[in-house]
Motif scaffolding. Sequence first.
Motif, PDB file in Angstrom:
ATOM      1  N   ARG A 111       0.829  -1.217   0.000  1.00 41.17           N
ATOM      2  CA  ARG A 111       0.000   0.000   0.000  1.00 41.17           C
ATOM      3  C   ARG A 111       0.861   1.265   0.000  1.00 41.17           C
ATOM      4  NH1 ARG A 111      -4.886  -1.939  -0.380  1.00 41.17           N
ATOM      5  NH2 ARG A 111      -5.470  -3.800   0.764  1.00 41.17           N
ATOM      6  N   SER A 112       1.983   1.227   0.705  1.00 37.06           N
ATOM      7  CA  SER A 112       2.886   2.380   0.712  1.00 37.06           C
ATOM      8  C   SER A 112       3.481   2.622  -0.671  1.00 37.06           C
ATOM      9  CB  SER A 112       4.012   2.177   1.728  1.00 37.06           C
ATOM     10  OG  SER A 112       3.485   2.143   3.035  1.00 37.06           O
ATOM     11  N   GLY A 113       3.641   1.563  -1.437  1.00 42.72           N
ATOM     12  CA  GLY A 113       4.171   1.681  -2.789  1.00 42.72           C
ATOM     13  C   GLY A 113       3.120   1.903  -3.859  1.00 42.72           C
ATOM     14  N   GLY A 114       1.857   2.041  -3.448  1.00 42.78           N
ATOM     15  CA  GLY A 114       0.778   2.257  -4.417  1.00 42.78           C
ATOM     16  C   GLY A 114       0.469   1.034  -5.254  1.00 42.78           C
ATOM     17  N   ILE A 115       0.824  -0.141  -4.759  1.00 43.73           N
ATOM     18  CA  ILE A 115       0.602  -1.390  -5.506  1.00 43.73           C
ATOM     19  C   ILE A 115      -0.849  -1.823  -5.346  1.00 43.73           C
ATOM     20  CG2 ILE A 115       1.263  -3.814  -5.738  1.00 43.73           C
ATOM     21  CD1 ILE A 115       3.477  -1.771  -6.538  1.00 43.73           C
ATOM     22  N   GLU A 116      -1.508  -2.061  -6.481  1.00 46.48           N
ATOM     23  CA  GLU A 116      -2.904  -2.510  -6.501  1.00 46.48           C
ATOM     24  C   GLU A 116      -3.075  -3.852  -7.201  1.00 46.48           C
ATOM     25  OE1 GLU A 116      -4.890   0.690  -8.485  1.00 46.48           O
ATOM     26  OE2 GLU A 116      -4.534   2.094  -6.844  1.00 46.48           O
ATOM     27  N   HIS A 117      -2.039  -4.255  -7.957  1.00 45.97           N
ATOM     28  CA  HIS A 117      -2.112  -5.476  -8.773  1.00 45.97           C
ATOM     29  C   HIS A 117      -0.932  -6.363  -8.406  1.00 45.97           C
ATOM     30  CE1 HIS A 117      -1.702  -7.350 -13.072  1.00 45.97           C
ATOM     31  NE2 HIS A 117      -2.200  -8.210 -12.209  1.00 45.97           N
ATOM     32  N   LEU A 118      -1.219  -7.590  -7.966  1.00 49.83           N
ATOM     33  CA  LEU A 118      -0.182  -8.539  -7.590  1.00 49.83           C
ATOM     34  C   LEU A 118      -0.108  -9.657  -8.619  1.00 49.83           C
ATOM     35  CD1 LEU A 118      -0.986  -8.942  -3.783  1.00 49.83           C
ATOM     36  CD2 LEU A 118       0.566  -7.304  -4.900  1.00 49.83           C
ATOM     37  N   VAL A 119       1.101  -9.990  -9.019  1.00 49.25           N
ATOM     38  CA  VAL A 119       1.363 -11.122  -9.895  1.00 49.25           C
ATOM     39  C   VAL A 119       2.054 -12.156  -9.013  1.00 49.25           C
ATOM     40  CG1 VAL A 119       2.491 -11.922 -11.995  1.00 49.25           C
ATOM     41  CG2 VAL A 119       1.574  -9.584 -11.878  1.00 49.25           C
ATOM     42  N   LEU A 120       1.399 -13.291  -8.817  1.00 49.67           N
ATOM     43  CA  LEU A 120       1.846 -14.275  -7.832  1.00 49.67           C
ATOM     44  C   LEU A 120       2.608 -15.432  -8.468  1.00 49.67           C
ATOM     45  CD1 LEU A 120      -1.397 -14.535  -5.661  1.00 49.67           C
ATOM     46  CD2 LEU A 120       0.519 -12.956  -5.394  1.00 49.67           C
ATOM     47  N   THR A 121       3.721 -15.794  -7.819  1.00 49.31           N
ATOM     48  CA  THR A 121       4.512 -16.971  -8.167  1.00 49.31           C
ATOM     49  C   THR A 121       4.984 -17.595  -6.864  1.00 49.31           C
ATOM     50  OG1 THR A 121       6.666 -15.846  -8.225  1.00 49.31           O
ATOM     51  CG2 THR A 121       5.376 -15.846 -10.268  1.00 49.31           C
ATOM     52  N   GLY A 122       5.392 -18.855  -6.908  1.00 52.58           N
ATOM     53  CA  GLY A 122       6.003 -19.426  -5.714  1.00 52.58           C
ATOM     54  C   GLY A 122       5.778 -20.902  -5.520  1.00 52.58           C
ATOM     55  N   ILE A 123       6.370 -21.379  -4.428  1.00 53.75           N
ATOM     56  CA  ILE A 123       6.302 -22.776  -4.017  1.00 53.75           C
ATOM     57  C   ILE A 123       5.741 -22.805  -2.604  1.00 53.75           C
ATOM     58  CG2 ILE A 123       7.635 -24.854  -3.561  1.00 53.75           C
ATOM     59  CD1 ILE A 123       9.823 -23.719  -5.407  1.00 53.75           C
ATOM     60  N   ALA A 124       4.675 -23.392  -2.390  1.00 53.53           N
ATOM     61  CA  ALA A 124       3.929 -24.312  -3.204  1.00 53.53           C
ATOM     62  C   ALA A 124       2.580 -23.684  -3.580  1.00 53.53           C
ATOM     63  CB  ALA A 124       3.688 -25.631  -2.459  1.00 53.53           C
TER      64      ALA A 124
END
Length: 185
Positions: A111-124
């Motif tokens: 929120r501090s960075g103005g991020i509204e859209h997340l692109v998710l990757t990871g394990i698992a």
Amino acid sequence: MTNTALLVMDVQNMIVDRFQDDGYLPRLARAVDAARDAGIPVIYVVVGFRPGYPEVHPRNKVFGPMAERGFEPDEASTAVAAAVAPRPGEVVIAKKRISGFAGSDLDLVLRSGGIEHLVLTGIATSGVVLSTLTQAADLDFRLTVLADGCFDSDPEVHRVLTEKVFTRHADVVTVDAWTKTLTGA
């Protein structure tokens, strides 16, 4: 400034070493490189505990055994895999449970960075990706999941989640499809 961030979650040596997919890290590295080239922040979410594990309750079936296996901060086993390692200045969030939001300051950083859209990757796929996606959806983030940027020890669980469950909350695409949208190719 972009309102999108790529989350690379739990891609730590100790976790990566438990899975066999020689194509996973190179594929994820393509997504990380494409995000950087497009000016999209790459945020790393890692499991991280204090020495002695004061945050880990013995009843916790996932994290309780970690105190016995060793999951100390600043060990090679807990570092992000070299193929996708953070560059200086990239944010690394330490979480205390399965979701990237649990016991961390991820929401504050986003929120501090103005991020509204997340692109998710990871394990698992059935762990950090599912838990983080669910909480992020409840927090009203726009979501994209890179299906082949996620990995699970059970291919059928991965398939069901990416094809049937995640689509209720997110756009689900491949790394190649996503990177093409960034380059316009």
